[in-house]
Scaffold this motif. Structure first.
Motif, short mmCIF file in Angstrom:
data_model
loop_
_atom_site.label_atom_id
_atom_site.label_comp_id
_atom_site.label_asym_id
_atom_site.label_seq_id
_atom_site.Cartn_x
_atom_site.Cartn_y
_atom_site.Cartn_z
N PHE A 160 9.24 -25.44 73.44
CA PHE A 160 10.71 -24.54 72.94
C PHE A 160 10.48 -23.77 72.27
O PHE A 160 11.17 -22.42 71.83
CB PHE A 160 11.34 -25.51 72.37
N LEU A 161 9.64 -24.01 71.28
CA LEU A 161 9.90 -23.44 69.55
C LEU A 161 8.86 -21.91 69.95
O LEU A 161 9.69 -20.95 69.53
CB LEU A 161 9.33 -23.92 68.47
N ARG A 162 7.54 -21.92 70.68
CA ARG A 162 7.11 -20.66 70.86
C ARG A 162 8.02 -19.66 71.16
O ARG A 162 8.61 -18.95 71.40
CB ARG A 162 6.08 -20.62 72.11
N GLU A 163 9.04 -20.92 72.69
CA GLU A 163 9.80 -19.24 73.67
C GLU A 163 11.42 -19.05 72.35
O GLU A 163 11.22 -18.21 72.11
CB GLU A 163 10.42 -20.21 74.64
N ALA A 164 11.82 -19.71 71.61
CA ALA A 164 12.70 -19.88 70.29
C ALA A 164 12.10 -18.79 69.25
O ALA A 164 12.86 -18.19 69.08
CB ALA A 164 12.95 -20.99 69.76
N LEU A 165 11.73 -18.58 69.45
CA LEU A 165 10.46 -17.38 67.99
C LEU A 165 10.89 -16.05 68.79
O LEU A 165 10.90 -15.27 67.98
CB LEU A 165 9.38 -17.55 67.60
N SER A 166 10.85 -16.41 70.45
CA SER A 166 11.25 -14.75 70.32
C SER A 166 12.81 -14.92 71.27
O SER A 166 13.05 -14.06 72.13
CB SER A 166 10.00 -14.19 72.30
N GLY A 167 13.51 -15.45 70.99
CA GLY A 167 15.03 -15.68 71.60
C GLY A 167 15.66 -14.98 70.29
O GLY A 167 15.39 -14.62 69.56
N GLU A 168 16.72 -15.25 71.20
CA GLU A 168 18.15 -14.84 70.79
C GLU A 168 18.59 -14.77 69.20
O GLU A 168 18.78 -14.88 68.06
CB GLU A 168 19.58 -14.71 70.96
N ALA A 169 18.12 -16.04 69.28
CA ALA A 169 18.24 -16.71 67.91
C ALA A 169 17.45 -15.93 66.92
O ALA A 169 18.21 -15.80 64.95
CB ALA A 169 18.32 -18.71 67.59
N ALA A 170 16.17 -16.17 67.32
CA ALA A 170 15.23 -15.08 66.16
C ALA A 170 15.40 -14.12 65.55
O ALA A 170 15.63 -13.68 64.64
CB ALA A 170 13.94 -15.86 66.32
#
Length: 298
Positions: A160-170
């Motif tokens: 999840f965090l790997r994906e979050a790092l390249s997502g809109e939140a990041a």
């Protein structure tokens, strides 16, 4: 690795700098904006162990050899690690060239052997670390408890965090909109669906510079690593050091299928042609498989 890099939390901690001059001032500037309580000692107080009580680190800078030795001795008597400027033989630790992005800190050290080289390398790396990286790290820290609660399994959190790092939140955190970043991160966590695992076969024979970028990223994201005996050691070093390791004998298709179904990212470093039967067995079980060989025309 001749020196082990370590990071000392500074919130609520004391750092002591004994001595005067440019060397002492330069060490003090390292802590500009940090939450540490900085104490400067310039006289006989530097020779008293009590002056260093409770400190996490001490720096000594003086052209006077007697001053430097006495101050270092006092700090060690208080149980404090000491760095003596320009005297590597008197140091418990060396000061690296630092890249400061708030929550994200990177350091380049040469064990005191070549500080100019460390500074040059820092400049190269600094250009690759965006200014907003610290805000992204702060976002992740703010949600640590929620992520652990929602995703109790380590490999699920990592995915999840790997994906979050390249997502809109990041991206929102990178631009400084922390309120929007928090909202987007919480939404992403709420809709998170358990990720399926994958088995990747990566060319491990080397040399390492022939690996594709995709293969390098696979190695850095692996939860489980299987290494053929003939794999190039330089390729192996590119994998996550904390990845769980299996021997080739343990990595049967049945075992790999089980790991992938539990959500693990598996990398098999192969130094010989991939067995077609293994790939077919994985595919027949519905496991996603990827074969990453050396870059074409390399």
């Amino acid at each position: 690795m001749d020196s082990f890099p370590a990071y000392f939390p500074l919130a609520g901690r004391k750092v002591v700098i004994a001595g005067t001059g440019e060397g002492a001032d330069a060490k003090a500037r390292l802590f500009d904006g940090s939450p540490a309580a900085l104490v400067r000692l310039e006289d006989h107080a530097a020779f008293l162990p009590g002056s260093y009580t409770g400190a996490v680190l001490a720096f000594v800078s003086s052209a006077d050899e007697v001053f430097a030795q006495a101050a270092a001795r006092a700090a060690r008597a208080a149980g404090v690690l000491v760095n003596v400027v320009d005297r590597p033989d008197m140091c418990d630790f060396n000061t690296p060239a630092v890249i400061d992005r708030g929550e994200v800190v990177a350091a380049v050290g040469t064990g005191g052997a070549a500080p100019v080289l460390a500074t040059m390398l820092r400049s190269d790396i600094e250009a690759q670390v965006p200014e907003g990286a610290g805000r992204v790290a702060a976002l992740m820290r703010n949600f640590q408890s929620e992520v652990r609660g929602a995703l109790p399994t380590l490999h699920e959190r990592r995915a999840f965090l790997r994906e979050a790092l390249s997502g809109e939140a990041a991206q929102a955190a990178m631009t400084g909109d922390m309120e929007k970043a928090g909202q987007l991160f919480r939404e992403a966590l709420a809709r998170n669906v358990r990720k399926e695992g994958k088995v990747r076969f990566v060319a491990g024979k080397g040399p390492a510079d022939l690996l594709t970028l995709r293969a390098v990223r696979a190695l850095s994201a692996a939860d489980v690593l299987v290494i053929d005996e003939a794999a190039d050691p330089e390729v192996v070093t590119m994998a996550r050091r904390d990845a769980h390791r299996l021997s080739p004998a343990e990595a049967t298709p049945e075992h790999l299928i089980e790991l992938a179904r539990s959500g693990r990212q598996v990398v098999r470093l192969v130094a010989a042609p991939v067995e077609a039967a293994d790939i077919q067995a994985l595919a027949a079980a519905g496991v996603a498989v990827e074969v990453l060989l050396a870059a074409p025309n390399a």
